[in-house]
Design an enzyme around this catalytic site. Sequence first.
Site, PDB file in Angstrom:
ATOM      1  N   HIS A 179      24.769   1.302 -12.391  1.00 11.83           N
ATOM      2  CA  HIS A 179      24.215   0.920 -11.321  1.00 11.83           C
ATOM      3  C   HIS A 179      23.067  -0.055 -10.498  1.00 11.83           C
ATOM      4  O   HIS A 179      22.382  -0.096 -11.274  1.00 11.83           O
ATOM      5  CB  HIS A 179      23.239   2.730 -11.249  1.00 11.83           C
ATOM      6  CG  HIS A 179      24.920   4.492 -10.771  1.00 11.83           C
ATOM      7  ND1 HIS A 179      25.440   3.720 -10.596  1.00 11.83           N
ATOM      8  CD2 HIS A 179      23.878   5.276 -11.985  1.00 11.83           C
ATOM      9  CE1 HIS A 179      26.460   5.095 -10.642  1.00 11.83           C
ATOM     10  NE2 HIS A 179      25.420   5.894 -11.527  1.00 11.83           N
ATOM     11  N   CYS A 253      27.890  -2.697  -8.595  1.00  4.26           N
ATOM     12  CA  CYS A 253      28.536  -2.465  -6.711  1.00  4.26           C
ATOM     13  C   CYS A 253      27.494  -3.870  -6.291  1.00  4.26           C
ATOM     14  O   CYS A 253      26.241  -3.896  -6.330  1.00  4.26           O
ATOM     15  CB  CYS A 253      28.141  -1.625  -6.985  1.00  4.26           C
ATOM     16  SG  CYS A 253      29.239  -0.068  -7.504  1.00  4.26           S
ATOM     17  N   ARG A 262      31.933  -6.016  -6.437  1.00  2.00           N
ATOM     18  CA  ARG A 262      31.387  -6.009  -7.548  1.00  2.00           C
ATOM     19  C   ARG A 262      30.797  -7.022  -7.897  1.00  2.00           C
ATOM     20  O   ARG A 262      31.415  -8.568  -6.945  1.00  2.00           O
ATOM     21  CB  ARG A 262      32.890  -5.807  -8.309  1.00  2.00           C
ATOM     22  CG  ARG A 262      32.806  -4.265  -9.019  1.00  2.00           C
ATOM     23  CD  ARG A 262      32.023  -3.464  -9.060  1.00  2.00           C
ATOM     24  NE  ARG A 262      33.040  -2.122  -9.605  1.00  2.00           N
ATOM     25  CZ  ARG A 262      32.742  -1.411  -8.392  1.00  2.00           C
ATOM     26  NH1 ARG A 262      32.541  -1.398  -7.443  1.00  2.00           N
ATOM     27  NH2 ARG A 262      33.995   0.035  -8.239  1.00  2.00           N
TER      28      ARG A 262
END
Length: 275
Positions: A179, A253, A262
């Site tokens: 993340h 991300c 990405r």
Amino acid sequence: MRVPIVHRVPVVHQQARRRRARYARLLWNGAEVLVTLGVVLLLLVVHQLWWTNRQAREGAERKVQALERQWEGEREEGEGSASHGDGEGGGGGGSGAAGGSGGPGAGSRSVPDSASTSASTPRPRWTQAYAILTIPRLGLRVPVAEGISKGNVLNKGYVGHYPGTAQPGRAGNFALAGHRNTHGEPFRYINRLRRGDRIEVETPAAVYTYVVDRTLSQTSSRDGGVIREIPRSMVRPSYGYSDPGYYLTLTTCTPEYTSKYRLVVWGKLGSMRPR
């Protein structure tokens, strides 16, 4: 006979007052609803941006410590067994230990060979945390777990290993996801990594040091080429490699707080050190 004088309030004025009262109640009720919604949204933001980070980071730190204790216990148990064997076996035990304490088996190897990596990491179970990722520049030290499940891996603050890609230290592409925002956000600042930065991956068998080589600042979320055995972007083919090697890929991300694209960082294996 005198007729009393009665002062009557015009009906129009009474109706106007009732309308104003209704409008006031509506405005008050609307204001209460808006305030309630604002508080709920604020709590949701606090939960996502603060609480999930705190909870995931604490959990990830505990898992790192648990892995370190587990490996230390296994190493001490192995050393104890080896010492017991040496005492009983005499000279035969000495020759068996020589490869582990001296010669080519000791120290750090600049380029691992197939013999040194083939049995280094057993195949992990799904969602199992089995390695530790350390990025000194970012002050990052987090567990690596098998798979990229949000609920069982990424939302715990772990880094996830893409199934089907290489394991640490092995030929091919050791590809990871993490993340960038919320739930520990371990990869929030990987855009700050520069060529030559070190990235370490620890397993029970060895510590593998990768060196950052290239960065792809933005590509499609469906660009599977970046995690192939020989990584190369299918969206931007000028980014990537054409020769087999020992690669590390970090993906997250981008832009922040979105999942539209990405961000990719690639590294190459520089050395390995047996534990």
